[in-house]
Motif scaffolding. Structure first.
Motif, PDB file in Angstrom:
ATOM      1  N   PHE A 273       0.839  -1.206   0.000  1.00  0.00           N
ATOM      2  CA  PHE A 273       0.000   0.000   0.000  1.00  0.00           C
ATOM      3  C   PHE A 273       0.869   1.249   0.000  1.00  0.00           C
ATOM      4  CE2 PHE A 273       1.011  -0.498   4.426  1.00  0.00           C
ATOM      5  CZ  PHE A 273       0.998   0.774   4.957  1.00  0.00           C
ATOM      6  N   GLU A 274       0.352   2.272  -0.655  1.00  0.00           N
ATOM      7  CA  GLU A 274       1.036   3.562  -0.734  1.00  0.00           C
ATOM      8  C   GLU A 274       0.932   4.255   0.623  1.00  0.00           C
ATOM      9  OE1 GLU A 274       3.015   5.657  -3.743  1.00  0.00           O
ATOM     10  OE2 GLU A 274       1.125   4.910  -4.519  1.00  0.00           O
ATOM     11  N   THR A 275       2.042   4.730   1.149  1.00  0.00           N
ATOM     12  CA  THR A 275       2.002   5.447   2.424  1.00  0.00           C
ATOM     13  C   THR A 275       1.126   6.684   2.287  1.00  0.00           C
ATOM     14  OG1 THR A 275       4.012   6.634   1.815  1.00  0.00           O
ATOM     15  CG2 THR A 275       4.276   4.672   3.150  1.00  0.00           C
ATOM     16  N   GLY A 276       0.334   6.938   3.313  1.00  0.00           N
ATOM     17  CA  GLY A 276      -0.583   8.071   3.251  1.00  0.00           C
ATOM     18  C   GLY A 276      -1.997   7.661   2.897  1.00  0.00           C
ATOM     19  N   THR A 277      -2.201   6.418   2.448  1.00  0.00           N
ATOM     20  CA  THR A 277      -3.550   5.982   2.094  1.00  0.00           C
ATOM     21  C   THR A 277      -4.218   5.191   3.207  1.00  0.00           C
ATOM     22  OG1 THR A 277      -2.706   3.926   1.113  1.00  0.00           O
ATOM     23  CG2 THR A 277      -2.933   5.818  -0.351  1.00  0.00           C
TER      24      THR A 277
ATOM     25  N   GLY B 167      -4.747 -14.618   7.091  1.00  0.00           N
ATOM     26  CA  GLY B 167      -3.879 -13.608   7.663  1.00  0.00           C
ATOM     27  C   GLY B 167      -3.614 -12.499   6.655  1.00  0.00           C
ATOM     28  N   LEU B 168      -3.522 -11.277   7.137  1.00  0.00           N
ATOM     29  CA  LEU B 168      -3.354 -10.123   6.257  1.00  0.00           C
ATOM     30  C   LEU B 168      -2.101  -9.358   6.653  1.00  0.00           C
ATOM     31  CD1 LEU B 168      -4.822  -8.650   3.938  1.00  0.00           C
ATOM     32  CD2 LEU B 168      -5.936  -7.239   5.649  1.00  0.00           C
ATOM     33  N   GLN B 169      -1.219  -9.139   5.698  1.00  0.00           N
ATOM     34  CA  GLN B 169       0.014  -8.389   5.956  1.00  0.00           C
ATOM     35  C   GLN B 169       0.056  -7.188   5.031  1.00  0.00           C
ATOM     36  OE1 GLN B 169       3.600 -10.679   5.509  1.00  0.00           O
ATOM     37  NE2 GLN B 169       4.941  -8.975   6.008  1.00  0.00           N
ATOM     38  N   LEU B 170       0.151  -5.990   5.611  1.00  0.00           N
ATOM     39  CA  LEU B 170       0.222  -4.747   4.838  1.00  0.00           C
ATOM     40  C   LEU B 170       1.664  -4.255   4.819  1.00  0.00           C
ATOM     41  CD1 LEU B 170      -2.968  -2.918   6.179  1.00  0.00           C
ATOM     42  CD2 LEU B 170      -2.696  -4.104   4.011  1.00  0.00           C
ATOM     43  N   VAL B 171       2.188  -4.034   3.615  1.00  0.00           N
ATOM     44  CA  VAL B 171       3.584  -3.616   3.459  1.00  0.00           C
ATOM     45  C   VAL B 171       3.617  -2.271   2.729  1.00  0.00           C
ATOM     46  CG1 VAL B 171       5.840  -4.203   2.508  1.00  0.00           C
ATOM     47  CG2 VAL B 171       4.323  -6.018   3.325  1.00  0.00           C
ATOM     48  N   PRO B 172       4.169  -1.220   3.356  1.00  0.00           N
ATOM     49  CA  PRO B 172       4.227   0.087   2.674  1.00  0.00           C
ATOM     50  C   PRO B 172       5.200   0.064   1.504  1.00  0.00           C
ATOM     51  CG  PRO B 172       5.418   0.162   4.769  1.00  0.00           C
ATOM     52  CD  PRO B 172       4.741  -1.168   4.717  1.00  0.00           C
ATOM     53  N   MET B 173       4.743   0.527   0.352  1.00  0.00           N
ATOM     54  CA  MET B 173       5.596   0.630  -0.826  1.00  0.00           C
ATOM     55  C   MET B 173       4.913   1.520  -1.856  1.00  0.00           C
ATOM     56  SD  MET B 173       5.155  -3.219  -2.511  1.00  0.00           S
ATOM     57  CE  MET B 173       6.039  -4.009  -1.185  1.00  0.00           C
ATOM     58  N   SER B 174       5.718   2.154  -2.695  1.00  0.00           N
ATOM     59  CA  SER B 174       5.173   3.027  -3.734  1.00  0.00           C
ATOM     60  C   SER B 174       4.473   2.197  -4.800  1.00  0.00           C
ATOM     61  CB  SER B 174       6.296   3.842  -4.373  1.00  0.00           C
ATOM     62  OG  SER B 174       7.143   2.988  -5.141  1.00  0.00           O
ATOM     63  N   SER B 175       3.732   2.866  -5.675  1.00  0.00           N
ATOM     64  CA  SER B 175       3.054   2.157  -6.761  1.00  0.00           C
ATOM     65  C   SER B 175       4.048   1.421  -7.645  1.00  0.00           C
ATOM     66  CB  SER B 175       2.235   3.144  -7.599  1.00  0.00           C
ATOM     67  OG  SER B 175       1.144   3.655  -6.869  1.00  0.00           O
ATOM     68  N   VAL B 176       5.155   2.092  -7.966  1.00  0.00           N
ATOM     69  CA  VAL B 176       6.173   1.466  -8.819  1.00  0.00           C
ATOM     70  C   VAL B 176       6.742   0.219  -8.146  1.00  0.00           C
ATOM     71  CG1 VAL B 176       8.409   1.811  -9.950  1.00  0.00           C
ATOM     72  CG2 VAL B 176       6.732   3.673  -9.916  1.00  0.00           C
TER      73      VAL B 176
ATOM     74  N   ARG C 151      10.353  12.207  -5.791  1.00  0.00           N
ATOM     75  CA  ARG C 151      10.029  11.997  -7.204  1.00  0.00           C
ATOM     76  C   ARG C 151      10.010  10.512  -7.564  1.00  0.00           C
ATOM     77  NH1 ARG C 151      10.875  15.593 -11.499  1.00  0.00           N
ATOM     78  NH2 ARG C 151      11.928  16.935 -10.002  1.00  0.00           N
ATOM     79  N   GLN C 152      10.943   9.727  -6.982  1.00  0.00           N
ATOM     80  CA  GLN C 152      11.001   8.304  -7.343  1.00  0.00           C
ATOM     81  C   GLN C 152       9.772   7.543  -6.877  1.00  0.00           C
ATOM     82  OE1 GLN C 152      13.104   9.831  -5.286  1.00  0.00           O
ATOM     83  NE2 GLN C 152      13.741   8.557  -3.545  1.00  0.00           N
ATOM     84  N   LEU C 153       9.076   8.089  -5.851  1.00  0.00           N
ATOM     85  CA  LEU C 153       7.848   7.459  -5.380  1.00  0.00           C
ATOM     86  C   LEU C 153       6.628   7.963  -6.135  1.00  0.00           C
ATOM     87  CD1 LEU C 153       8.377   7.386  -1.501  1.00  0.00           C
ATOM     88  CD2 LEU C 153       8.924   5.634  -3.183  1.00  0.00           C
ATOM     89  N   TYR C 154       6.659   9.220  -6.554  1.00  0.00           N
ATOM     90  CA  TYR C 154       5.516   9.836  -7.223  1.00  0.00           C
ATOM     91  C   TYR C 154       5.967  10.533  -8.516  1.00  0.00           C
ATOM     92  CZ  TYR C 154       3.514   9.119  -2.607  1.00  0.00           C
ATOM     93  OH  TYR C 154       3.098   8.552  -1.421  1.00  0.00           O
ATOM     94  N   PRO C 155       6.522   9.792  -9.452  1.00  0.00           N
ATOM     95  CA  PRO C 155       7.066  10.413 -10.670  1.00  0.00           C
ATOM     96  C   PRO C 155       6.004  11.115 -11.504  1.00  0.00           C
ATOM     97  CG  PRO C 155       6.949   8.017 -10.898  1.00  0.00           C
ATOM     98  CD  PRO C 155       6.658   8.324  -9.473  1.00  0.00           C
TER      99      PRO C 155
END
Length: 322
Positions: free
Chosen positions: A97-101, A122-131, A197-201
């Motif tokens: 999931f995108e951080t901030g959402t 079981g549910l595991q949420l891992v923060p990461m950018s869309s890319v 920028r690399q997270l939200y190009p």
């Protein structure tokens, strides 16, 4: 020794009769007796001894029966677990999931809907950018992604969950906060903070393009990864930033103000993404169904399609009766 030998033995031990055990197992008594004789010869111990018209377990038979029941229970549990994973009822699913959402949009609603469909998964949420999510999906390290951008990869499928207008976030003491209208040219001399920028190009590119179209150069003085740090810098009036209105609502900081920018027409979406080949995997299918259930955009599309189908049926009926 095979599992069926253990099942036969345990049934005979419970019934204390070869005849009743054969009836319960739906097999002939003679082959059943022969298989138990083979089992005793393989083990080198007597498991049964006669008692009246029936049989009873020897001391060795009682010890073996206890172990056999445990083995069969473990095998049954393993089979049930394997079926549960295959059917999407058990196991663990990883969502990027995108951080901030996390506390906005439909992510929490999606998780809640999925929990109802698959309460034991079981549910595991891992923060990461869309890319990063797209790479992880291709590699199979996550099953589902929730982010700000839709992929352009044919191997990945996405569903739009929400769409919201981008605006300006600034301190309530900022000179622009008192303006009735804010335009891009008003930001020409302002310090602007953005997330990396690399997270939200695409966001960077869209903002710069929109500003240049108005003859404005945005002065991005820093890229701040941590959202709390970014908001803190905006609070003290050090700079301004861009956020969607829906994102701003949960923040509720009295020292910050969200304002629309009249000539900025950028909308950010939240999308869920999955591998096309995984659409039939039960746990992924449950996630997709949960996403469609809670997505206002998906619900609207379904209603439009249903309405269109109803209208078409009415037209066909009218043509038949005319």
């Amino acid at each position: 020794m095979e599992l069926r030998h253990l099942r036969y033995f345990v049934t005979i031990a419970e019934e204390q009769s070869f005849r009743r055990a054969a009836e319960r197992l739906h097999v002939s008594q003679s082959p059943l007796s022969r298989q138990m004789k083979d089992l005793e010869e393989e083990m080198g111990v007597a498991l049964f001894e006669p008692e009246g018209r029936g049989i009873k377990l020897t001391a060795a038979g009682k010890a073996f029966a206890e172990r056999a029941r445990g083995i069969l229970a473990s095998v049954d549990a393993a089979v049930d677990e394997a079926k549960g994973v295959a059917e999407g009822r058990l196991g663990t699913v990883v969502i990027g999931f995108e951080t901030g959402t996390t506390f906005m949009g439909a992510l929490l609603s999606l998780v809640a809907a999925f929990r109802k469909r698959a309460p034991r998964v079981g549910l595991q949420l891992v923060p990461m950018s869309s890319v990063e999510q797209w790479t992880a999906l291709r590699q199979g390290t996550i099953a589902f992604g929730y982010g700000a951008y839709a992929p352009s990869d044919d191997t990945l499928v996405h569903l739009e969950m929400s769409r919201d207008r981008l605006g300006l976030l600034l301190s309530t003491d900022h000179r622009l906060a008192r303006r009735k209208k804010i335009r891009l040219r008003d930001l020409d001399s302002e310090r602007v903070l953005l997330q990396p920028r690399q997270l939200y190009p695409r966001l960077h590119a869209d903002l710069i393009t929109a500003a240049r179209a108005q003859g404005v150069t945005l002065h991005v003085t820093a890229e701040v990864l941590d959202l709390e740090a970014l908001l803190a810098l905006v609070v003290i009036g050090d700079a301004v930033t861009f956020l969607t209105e829906k994102f701003w609502e949960p923040v509720l900081h009295t020292s910050l103000s969200w304002r629309p920018v009249e000539d900025l027409h950028i909308h950010l979406s939240e999308v869920v993404t999955w591998r096309a080949e995984d659409a039939s995997v039960p746990v992924v299918r449950a996630l997709i169904e949960s996403a469609r259930e809670v997505s206002p955009i998906a619900q609207s599309a379904t209603k439009r399609a249903s309405s269109s189908s109803t209208d078409e049926r009415k037209r066909r009926d009218q043509r038949r009766t005319s």
